[in-house]
Design a protein around this motif. Structure first.
Motif, PDB file in Angstrom:
ATOM      1  N   LEU A   1       0.833  -1.204   0.000  1.00 30.80           N
ATOM      2  CA  LEU A   1       0.000   0.000   0.000  1.00 30.80           C
ATOM      3  C   LEU A   1       0.868   1.255   0.000  1.00 30.80           C
ATOM      4  CD1 LEU A   1      -2.770   1.341   0.154  1.00 30.80           C
ATOM      5  CD2 LEU A   1      -2.694   1.064   2.649  1.00 30.80           C
ATOM      6  N   VAL A   2       1.889   1.261   0.827  1.00 32.15           N
ATOM      7  CA  VAL A   2       2.808   2.415   0.854  1.00 32.15           C
ATOM      8  C   VAL A   2       3.488   2.569  -0.502  1.00 32.15           C
ATOM      9  CG1 VAL A   2       4.952   3.287   1.863  1.00 32.15           C
ATOM     10  CG2 VAL A   2       3.181   2.317   3.344  1.00 32.15           C
ATOM     11  N   ASN A   3       3.924   1.438  -1.066  1.00 34.03           N
ATOM     12  CA  ASN A   3       4.578   1.492  -2.374  1.00 34.03           C
ATOM     13  C   ASN A   3       3.630   2.018  -3.449  1.00 34.03           C
ATOM     14  OD1 ASN A   3       5.069  -0.437  -5.077  1.00 34.03           O
ATOM     15  ND2 ASN A   3       6.914   0.519  -4.266  1.00 34.03           N
ATOM     16  N   ALA A   4       2.381   1.567  -3.414  1.00 36.30           N
ATOM     17  CA  ALA A   4       1.407   2.026  -4.409  1.00 36.30           C
ATOM     18  C   ALA A   4       1.143   3.521  -4.267  1.00 36.30           C
ATOM     19  CB  ALA A   4       0.109   1.239  -4.261  1.00 36.30           C
ATOM     20  N   LYS A   5       1.059   4.007  -3.023  1.00 34.59           N
ATOM     21  CA  LYS A   5       0.847   5.441  -2.815  1.00 34.59           C
ATOM     22  C   LYS A   5       2.052   6.250  -3.284  1.00 34.59           C
ATOM     23  CE  LYS A   5      -0.351   5.116   1.576  1.00 34.59           C
ATOM     24  NZ  LYS A   5      -0.814   5.502   2.926  1.00 34.59           N
ATOM     25  N   GLU A   6       3.250   5.747  -3.001  1.00 40.48           N
ATOM     26  CA  GLU A   6       4.447   6.463  -3.445  1.00 40.48           C
ATOM     27  C   GLU A   6       4.539   6.493  -4.968  1.00 40.48           C
ATOM     28  OE1 GLU A   6       7.631   4.440  -1.558  1.00 40.48           O
ATOM     29  OE2 GLU A   6       7.396   5.462   0.382  1.00 40.48           O
ATOM     30  N   ASN A   7       4.250   5.362  -5.615  1.00 40.16           N
ATOM     31  CA  ASN A   7       4.290   5.328  -7.077  1.00 40.16           C
ATOM     32  C   ASN A   7       3.245   6.254  -7.689  1.00 40.16           C
ATOM     33  OD1 ASN A   7       6.379   3.475  -7.184  1.00 40.16           O
ATOM     34  ND2 ASN A   7       5.032   1.695  -7.340  1.00 40.16           N
ATOM     35  N   LEU A   8       2.059   6.262  -7.065  1.00 42.78           N
ATOM     36  CA  LEU A   8       0.999   7.130  -7.569  1.00 42.78           C
ATOM     37  C   LEU A   8       1.387   8.599  -7.408  1.00 42.78           C
ATOM     38  CD1 LEU A   8      -1.840   7.324  -8.776  1.00 42.78           C
ATOM     39  CD2 LEU A   8      -2.748   7.269  -6.441  1.00 42.78           C
ATOM     40  N   ALA A   9       1.942   8.939  -6.244  1.00 37.24           N
ATOM     41  CA  ALA A   9       2.358  10.320  -6.017  1.00 37.24           C
ATOM     42  C   ALA A   9       3.483  10.707  -6.977  1.00 37.24           C
ATOM     43  CB  ALA A   9       2.799  10.497  -4.570  1.00 37.24           C
ATOM     44  N   TYR A  10       4.429   9.805  -7.193  1.00 32.63           N
ATOM     45  CA  TYR A  10       5.535  10.087  -8.115  1.00 32.63           C
ATOM     46  C   TYR A  10       5.011  10.291  -9.536  1.00 32.63           C
ATOM     47  CZ  TYR A  10       9.857   9.453 -10.766  1.00 32.63           C
ATOM     48  OH  TYR A  10      10.911   9.637 -11.629  1.00 32.63           O
ATOM     49  N   PHE A  11       4.089   9.418  -9.944  1.00 31.16           N
ATOM     50  CA  PHE A  11       3.567   9.535 -11.308  1.00 31.16           C
ATOM     51  C   PHE A  11       2.747  10.809 -11.468  1.00 31.16           C
ATOM     52  CE2 PHE A  11       0.914   8.589 -14.973  1.00 31.16           C
ATOM     53  CZ  PHE A  11       1.827   8.021 -15.847  1.00 31.16           C
ATOM     54  N   ASP A  12       2.026  11.188 -10.410  1.00 35.18           N
ATOM     55  CA  ASP A  12       1.266  12.441 -10.498  1.00 35.18           C
ATOM     56  C   ASP A  12       2.192  13.635 -10.673  1.00 35.18           C
ATOM     57  OD1 ASP A  12      -1.271  11.378 -10.394  1.00 35.18           O
ATOM     58  OD2 ASP A  12      -1.415  11.460  -8.204  1.00 35.18           O
ATOM     59  N   LYS A  13       3.349  13.585 -10.009  1.00 32.69           N
ATOM     60  CA  LYS A  13       4.321  14.664 -10.208  1.00 32.69           C
ATOM     61  C   LYS A  13       4.822  14.668 -11.653  1.00 32.69           C
ATOM     62  CE  LYS A  13       6.011  14.606  -5.426  1.00 32.69           C
ATOM     63  NZ  LYS A  13       7.175  14.312  -4.536  1.00 32.69           N
ATOM     64  N   GLU A  14       5.091  13.468 -12.170  1.00 31.65           N
ATOM     65  CA  GLU A  14       5.509  13.378 -13.570  1.00 31.65           C
ATOM     66  C   GLU A  14       4.422  13.908 -14.497  1.00 31.65           C
ATOM     67  OE1 GLU A  14       8.465  11.664 -15.075  1.00 31.65           O
ATOM     68  OE2 GLU A  14       9.168  12.341 -13.120  1.00 31.65           O
TER      69      GLU A  14
ATOM     70  N   SER B   1      13.207   9.293 -17.151  1.00 34.65           N
ATOM     71  CA  SER B   1      12.351  10.452 -16.893  1.00 34.65           C
ATOM     72  C   SER B   1      13.093  11.744 -17.223  1.00 34.65           C
ATOM     73  CB  SER B   1      11.901  10.450 -15.428  1.00 34.65           C
ATOM     74  OG  SER B   1      11.158  11.623 -15.139  1.00 34.65           O
ATOM     75  N   PHE B   2      14.337  11.821 -16.771  1.00 34.26           N
ATOM     76  CA  PHE B   2      15.150  13.013 -17.048  1.00 34.26           C
ATOM     77  C   PHE B   2      15.368  13.178 -18.559  1.00 34.26           C
ATOM     78  CE2 PHE B   2      19.261  15.076 -17.688  1.00 34.26           C
ATOM     79  CZ  PHE B   2      19.126  16.208 -16.905  1.00 34.26           C
ATOM     80  N   SER B   3      15.656  12.067 -19.234  1.00 35.20           N
ATOM     81  CA  SER B   3      15.932  12.132 -20.670  1.00 35.20           C
ATOM     82  C   SER B   3      14.676  12.497 -21.453  1.00 35.20           C
ATOM     83  CB  SER B   3      16.483  10.797 -21.161  1.00 35.20           C
ATOM     84  OG  SER B   3      17.698  10.481 -20.505  1.00 35.20           O
ATOM     85  N   TYR B   4      13.522  11.905 -21.047  1.00 35.40           N
ATOM     86  CA  TYR B   4      12.298  12.191 -21.793  1.00 35.40           C
ATOM     87  C   TYR B   4      11.883  13.646 -21.628  1.00 35.40           C
ATOM     88  CZ  TYR B   4       7.473  12.056 -23.344  1.00 35.40           C
ATOM     89  OH  TYR B   4       6.285  12.326 -23.982  1.00 35.40           O
TER      90      TYR B   4
END
Length: 416
Positions: free
Chosen positions: A145-158, A365-368
């Motif tokens: 659950l923590v991992n899913a929230k972190e991935n979701l938050a990271y992707f939202d930033k992206e 991510s940086f390259s794209y």
């Protein structure tokens, strides 16, 4: 941005519900389990019943009292004195048990209690494995659950960054749409992890016989990989000394020997001593004694002697089978644990899978963002990182479950 706020709100609700009751450690969960689990409490009653049987086994035979009034003459020549020639008699008799029958019954009952206690320990061993598995599954579900929230938050930033790039004309609308569609997977991962975390807690609450609302219940503990593997020979020795089911089999052999000695003793003759007091005019009071000795020409308890002798051989074979099962369980759990360790090492090694996946994700991510990588490579890097993280968490859960399986096979906590 609205989605980010919504998920932060959900996370705060989850954290607030769990804060209503402090998270339980593994030892606290075990203490609550031993105090409240219905199966364990029922097993304790079996031990109390066995202890009550010890009292019954050691009881002495009751003496008998016989009263007789003989020579009553209601039809003699004097109907007003029917008891004039009556002879009162009071007799007492007592069966004397020879060859330590009572002591052997007590010894057999005490050994039965020891077997019941060992069976209770074996029941607790099995149930503690189920509890440990549920505890690990809860920690694993929380980690996912923590991992899913972190991935979701990271992707939202992206997503926010790429929307800004679209507004500035740096990327095409189709690229932004393809990135936005990837968010569905992250949101699905979060919802699945949320459901799995609640389900794992419900299972743990059932084992604890706990009525706490699931949103107010939480557990805490280390969910990490620490390689701790003992030598197989040491584990064998520990299991032979600690496994309750093996101890039960050994106690059964001892009890079978005691039951055979009791059967032999029951084949002996027990005399009955008697004493009587009476009146026979002109003798005012007289006393007599007698001994009754059964003549055991036919019944010498031959069947029970033979049956209990066979029980000894049967118990010895069961002991051998239990010992073979101990070695089998330890070997199977040991190599399962080794397999989990072998799978986890590449993840945690320096420059291992976790670090590599994270580095690839950040690099792509940086390259794209600077137009130096294709969209498909960027999305693949995101997907690979998510899959690597989930695989690692699942492997840690499998390792901890395998460690619990090995502890159950050994009969004690060989791997904390």
């Amino acid at each position: 941005m609205h989605c980010i706020i919504r998920y932060v709100y959900v996370s705060l609700l989850i954290a607030g519900g769990a804060a209503a009751q402090s998270a339980l450690t593994w030892q606290q969960v075990v203490d609550k389990f031993r105090a409240a689990n219905p199966n364990l409490r029922a097993g304790q009653l079996n031990i109390q019943e066995s202890k009550a049987s010890e009292v019954t086994a050691y009881l002495r035979p009751n003496p008998n009292m016989t009263t007789t009034l003989d020579q009553i003459q209601p039809f003699n020549g004097n109907p007003y004195r029917p008891l004039g020639a009556a002879l009162p008699l009071v007799a007492f008799d007592y069966l004397h048990e020879r060859q330590h029958k009572r002591e052997l019954r007590l010894e057999s009952a005490q050994q039965g209690t020891a077997i019941a206690e060992s069976q209770q320990q074996d029941l607790e061993r099995s149930l503690l494995f189920n509890l440990r598995s549920a505890f690990v599954q809860t920690l694993e579900a929380k980690a996912l659950l923590v991992n899913a929230k972190e991935n979701l938050a990271y992707f939202d930033k992206e997503l926010v960054i790429n929307r800004a790039r679209f507004q500035s004309g740096d990327i095409a609308r189709v690229d932004l749409d393809r990135i936005a569609l990837q968010r569905v997977q992250y949101e699905s991962d979060f919802q699945t992890a949320l459901i799995n975390a609640r389900t794992a807690k419900i299972t743990l609450l059932m084992l604890l016989n706990e009525r706490t609302p699931v949103d107010q219940f939480d557990v805490t503990g280390p969910f990490e990989f620490k390689e701790q593997v003992l030598a197989l020979d040491d584990l064998h020795s520990m299991a032979l000394a600690a496994r309750p089911d093996l101890q039960t089999a050994l106690l059964a052999v001892t009890k079978a020997g005691t039951d055979h000695r009791l059967a032999v003793a029951n084949g002996s003759t027990d005399p009955t001593f008697a004493m009587d007091f009476g009146r026979n005019p002109p003798i005012p009071v007289y006393m007599g004694v007698s001994i009754s000795i059964p003549l055991r020409f036919f019944d010498r308890n031959q069947g029970e002697k033979a049956r209990t002798q066979i029980d000894i051989a049967h118990a010895e074979r069961q002991k051998d089978a239990a010992q073979a099962l101990v070695f089998s369980d330890v070997d199977s759990a040991y190599f399962t644990l080794l397999s989990s360790v072998a799978l986890l090492r590449p993840y945690t090694a320096p420059d291992g899978y976790l670090e590599t996946a994270r580095r690839i994700r950040d690099t792509m991510s940086f390259s794209y963002q600077r137009g130096q990588a294709a969209l498909v490579d960027y999305l693949d890097a995101q997907r690979d990182y998510r899959a690597t993280e989930v695989a690692y968490i699942n492997l840690v859960g499998a390792y901890l479950t395998a460690a619990g399986q090995l502890n159950m096979a050994v009969g004690r906590e060989a791997i904390p």
